[in-house]
Design a protein around this motif. Structure first.
Motif, PDB file in Angstrom:
ATOM      1  N   GLY A  48     -34.580 -29.083 -64.423  1.00 42.60           N
ATOM      2  CA  GLY A  48     -34.054 -29.094 -65.790  1.00 42.60           C
ATOM      3  C   GLY A  48     -32.581 -28.767 -65.831  1.00 42.60           C
ATOM      4  O   GLY A  48     -31.808 -29.387 -66.582  1.00 42.60           O
ATOM      5  N   ALA A  49     -32.159 -27.815 -65.014  1.00 42.01           N
ATOM      6  CA  ALA A  49     -30.739 -27.456 -64.960  1.00 42.01           C
ATOM      7  C   ALA A  49     -29.895 -28.616 -64.440  1.00 42.01           C
ATOM      8  O   ALA A  49     -28.803 -28.883 -64.950  1.00 42.01           O
ATOM      9  N   VAL A  50     -30.401 -29.326 -63.446  1.00 34.69           N
ATOM     10  CA  VAL A  50     -29.667 -30.476 -62.900  1.00 34.69           C
ATOM     11  C   VAL A  50     -29.532 -31.573 -63.953  1.00 34.69           C
ATOM     12  O   VAL A  50     -28.461 -32.159 -64.124  1.00 34.69           O
ATOM     13  N   VAL A  51     -30.604 -31.849 -64.689  1.00 26.57           N
ATOM     14  CA  VAL A  51     -30.558 -32.888 -65.726  1.00 26.57           C
ATOM     15  C   VAL A  51     -29.568 -32.514 -66.826  1.00 26.57           C
ATOM     16  O   VAL A  51     -28.736 -33.332 -67.243  1.00 26.57           O
ATOM     17  N   VAL A  52     -29.647 -31.267 -67.311  1.00 29.62           N
ATOM     18  CA  VAL A  52     -28.729 -30.820 -68.367  1.00 29.62           C
ATOM     19  C   VAL A  52     -27.282 -30.889 -67.877  1.00 29.62           C
ATOM     20  O   VAL A  52     -26.388 -31.345 -68.600  1.00 29.62           O
ATOM     21  N   THR A  53     -27.024 -30.459 -66.649  1.00 28.82           N
ATOM     22  CA  THR A  53     -25.673 -30.497 -66.097  1.00 28.82           C
ATOM     23  C   THR A  53     -25.184 -31.932 -65.949  1.00 28.82           C
ATOM     24  O   THR A  53     -24.039 -32.249 -66.285  1.00 28.82           O
ATOM     25  N   PHE A  54     -26.044 -32.828 -65.463  1.00 25.88           N
ATOM     26  CA  PHE A  54     -25.676 -34.228 -65.287  1.00 25.88           C
ATOM     27  C   PHE A  54     -25.202 -34.839 -66.610  1.00 25.88           C
ATOM     28  O   PHE A  54     -24.110 -35.408 -66.694  1.00 25.88           O
ATOM     29  N   TYR A  57     -21.927 -32.964 -68.174  1.00 25.02           N
ATOM     30  CA  TYR A  57     -20.642 -33.372 -67.605  1.00 25.02           C
ATOM     31  C   TYR A  57     -20.233 -34.758 -68.106  1.00 25.02           C
ATOM     32  O   TYR A  57     -19.067 -35.027 -68.323  1.00 25.02           O
ATOM     33  N   ARG A  58     -21.178 -35.653 -68.291  1.00 24.96           N
ATOM     34  CA  ARG A  58     -20.847 -36.974 -68.807  1.00 24.96           C
ATOM     35  C   ARG A  58     -20.406 -36.889 -70.263  1.00 24.96           C
ATOM     36  O   ARG A  58     -19.499 -37.586 -70.689  1.00 24.96           O
ATOM     37  N   TRP A  59     -21.057 -36.022 -71.024  1.00 27.81           N
ATOM     38  CA  TRP A  59     -20.724 -35.877 -72.434  1.00 27.81           C
ATOM     39  C   TRP A  59     -19.327 -35.270 -72.606  1.00 27.81           C
ATOM     40  O   TRP A  59     -18.523 -35.787 -73.364  1.00 27.81           O
ATOM     41  N   ILE A  60     -19.038 -34.179 -71.883  1.00 27.23           N
ATOM     42  CA  ILE A  60     -17.717 -33.560 -72.055  1.00 27.23           C
ATOM     43  C   ILE A  60     -16.618 -34.398 -71.402  1.00 27.23           C
ATOM     44  O   ILE A  60     -15.467 -34.285 -71.778  1.00 27.23           O
ATOM     45  N   GLY A  61     -16.996 -35.244 -70.445  1.00 29.47           N
ATOM     46  CA  GLY A  61     -16.004 -36.120 -69.827  1.00 29.47           C
ATOM     47  C   GLY A  61     -15.421 -37.113 -70.814  1.00 29.47           C
ATOM     48  O   GLY A  61     -14.283 -37.564 -70.665  1.00 29.47           O
ATOM     49  N   ARG A  62     -16.180 -37.453 -71.849  1.00 29.05           N
ATOM     50  CA  ARG A  62     -15.698 -38.389 -72.869  1.00 29.05           C
ATOM     51  C   ARG A  62     -14.877 -37.700 -73.952  1.00 29.05           C
ATOM     52  O   ARG A  62     -14.188 -38.362 -74.716  1.00 29.05           O
ATOM     53  N   ALA A  63     -14.980 -36.382 -74.033  1.00 25.09           N
ATOM     54  CA  ALA A  63     -14.234 -35.643 -75.055  1.00 25.09           C
ATOM     55  C   ALA A  63     -12.767 -35.524 -74.632  1.00 25.09           C
ATOM     56  O   ALA A  63     -12.452 -35.416 -73.452  1.00 25.09           O
ATOM     57  N   GLY A  64     -11.882 -35.535 -75.572  1.00 28.45           N
ATOM     58  CA  GLY A  64     -10.462 -35.426 -75.272  1.00 28.45           C
ATOM     59  C   GLY A  64     -10.061 -34.044 -74.788  1.00 28.45           C
ATOM     60  O   GLY A  64      -9.281 -33.899 -73.858  1.00 28.45           O
ATOM     61  N   TRP A  67     -13.587 -27.691 -77.316  1.00 26.06           N
ATOM     62  CA  TRP A  67     -13.510 -27.178 -78.680  1.00 26.06           C
ATOM     63  C   TRP A  67     -12.735 -25.869 -78.773  1.00 26.06           C
ATOM     64  O   TRP A  67     -12.015 -25.641 -79.730  1.00 26.06           O
ATOM     65  N   PHE A  68     -12.895 -24.993 -77.780  1.00 27.62           N
ATOM     66  CA  PHE A  68     -12.342 -23.648 -77.900  1.00 27.62           C
ATOM     67  C   PHE A  68     -11.331 -23.303 -76.815  1.00 27.62           C
ATOM     68  O   PHE A  68     -11.152 -22.133 -76.487  1.00 27.62           O
ATOM     69  N   ASP A  69     -10.680 -24.283 -76.246  1.00 28.72           N
ATOM     70  CA  ASP A  69      -9.667 -24.026 -75.222  1.00 28.72           C
ATOM     71  C   ASP A  69      -8.648 -25.160 -75.245  1.00 28.72           C
ATOM     72  O   ASP A  69      -8.838 -26.174 -75.925  1.00 28.72           O
ATOM     73  N   ILE A  70      -7.585 -24.990 -74.480  1.00 28.26           N
ATOM     74  CA  ILE A  70      -6.511 -25.971 -74.452  1.00 28.26           C
ATOM     75  C   ILE A  70      -6.886 -27.179 -73.608  1.00 28.26           C
ATOM     76  O   ILE A  70      -6.584 -28.316 -73.953  1.00 28.26           O
ATOM     77  N   LYS A  71      -7.546 -26.907 -72.471  1.00 30.72           N
ATOM     78  CA  LYS A  71      -7.908 -27.990 -71.556  1.00 30.72           C
ATOM     79  C   LYS A  71      -9.210 -27.644 -70.846  1.00 30.72           C
ATOM     80  O   LYS A  71      -9.644 -26.488 -70.831  1.00 30.72           O
ATOM     81  N   PHE A  72      -9.835 -28.676 -70.249  1.00 25.23           N
ATOM     82  CA  PHE A  72     -11.019 -28.445 -69.427  1.00 25.23           C
ATOM     83  C   PHE A  72     -10.593 -27.822 -68.104  1.00 25.23           C
ATOM     84  O   PHE A  72      -9.538 -28.144 -67.577  1.00 25.23           O
ATOM     85  N   ARG A  73     -11.413 -26.936 -67.578  1.00 23.93           N
ATOM     86  CA  ARG A  73     -11.099 -26.255 -66.319  1.00 23.93           C
ATOM     87  C   ARG A  73     -12.193 -26.565 -65.299  1.00 23.93           C
ATOM     88  O   ARG A  73     -13.145 -25.821 -65.163  1.00 23.93           O
ATOM     89  N   PHE A  74     -12.036 -27.681 -64.620  1.00 20.59           N
ATOM     90  CA  PHE A  74     -12.976 -28.105 -63.596  1.00 20.59           C
ATOM     91  C   PHE A  74     -12.499 -27.608 -62.234  1.00 20.59           C
ATOM     92  O   PHE A  74     -11.296 -27.439 -62.022  1.00 20.59           O
ATOM     93  N   PRO A  75     -13.403 -27.401 -61.304  1.00 23.82           N
ATOM     94  CA  PRO A  75     -12.980 -27.033 -59.945  1.00 23.82           C
ATOM     95  C   PRO A  75     -12.070 -28.122 -59.376  1.00 23.82           C
ATOM     96  O   PRO A  75     -12.318 -29.316 -59.560  1.00 23.82           O
ATOM     97  N   THR A  76     -11.021 -27.693 -58.712  1.00 22.82           N
ATOM     98  CA  THR A  76     -10.060 -28.660 -58.169  1.00 22.82           C
ATOM     99  C   THR A  76     -10.176 -28.822 -56.659  1.00 22.82           C
ATOM    100  O   THR A  76      -9.754 -29.824 -56.120  1.00 22.82           O
ATOM    101  N   THR A  77     -10.745 -27.854 -55.987  1.00 19.09           N
ATOM    102  CA  THR A  77     -10.820 -27.930 -54.530  1.00 19.09           C
ATOM    103  C   THR A  77     -12.121 -28.592 -54.083  1.00 19.09           C
ATOM    104  O   THR A  77     -13.170 -28.389 -54.685  1.00 19.09           O
ATOM    105  N   THR A  78     -12.027 -29.387 -53.069  1.00 20.42           N
ATOM    106  CA  THR A  78     -13.213 -30.016 -52.479  1.00 20.42           C
ATOM    107  C   THR A  78     -13.352 -29.634 -51.013  1.00 20.42           C
ATOM    108  O   THR A  78     -14.243 -30.103 -50.331  1.00 20.42           O
TER     109      THR A  78
END
Length: 139
Positions: A48-54, A57-64, A67-78
């Protein structure tokens, strides 16, 4: 509003841990015991956690922007380094020995605080040792 949303999300996460049984170390340990009395019910929690996360991430990826911050903060290191591997191994060993990880332990702390003081002290000690080790490494 940012703090209220964080509080709501934290409470929702804690409620999910309680409802799923993740704050019960015996249930978690029986899930990890795949060659013994295995309890597969937590696999549904993880699924269930994997499905919700999947989808999340797709839903917020489409948002500009959030709602409550200046920018999205995704992990940058791989990059997978020794610190990541050692940390993952220690986390797994601790989870397998005790049946709790930090999130469920904090949720369980509200139910039975005295039983979890040693666990939380161990987490704090590990954080202090890690900080000391990382400070020595950077000198």
């Amino acid at each position: 509003m940012k703090n209220l949303s964080a509080l709501f999300i934290g409470l929702l996460f804690g409620l999910g841990l309680v409802v799923s049984g993740m704050i019960n170390p015996a249930k978690v340990l029986s899930f990890l015991d795949i060659f013994g009395a295995w309890d597969a019910s937590l696999a549904f929690v993880m699924g269930g956690a994997v499905v919700v996360t999947f989808f999340g991430y797709r839903w917020i990826g489409r948002a500009g922007k959030p709602w409550f911050d200046i920018k999205f903060r995704f992990p940058t290191t791989t990059y997978i380094d020794n610190k990541l591997i050692i940390g993952a191994v220690l986390f797994g060993i601790g989870w397998g020995l005790v049946g709790l990880c930090p999130g469920p332990a904090l949720a369980a702390f509200t139910v039975e605080p005295w039983a979890l003081l040693v666990f939380l002290a161990g987490i704090a000690g590990g954080m202090i040792l890690t900080n000391m080790f990382n400070t020595k490494q950077s000198l």
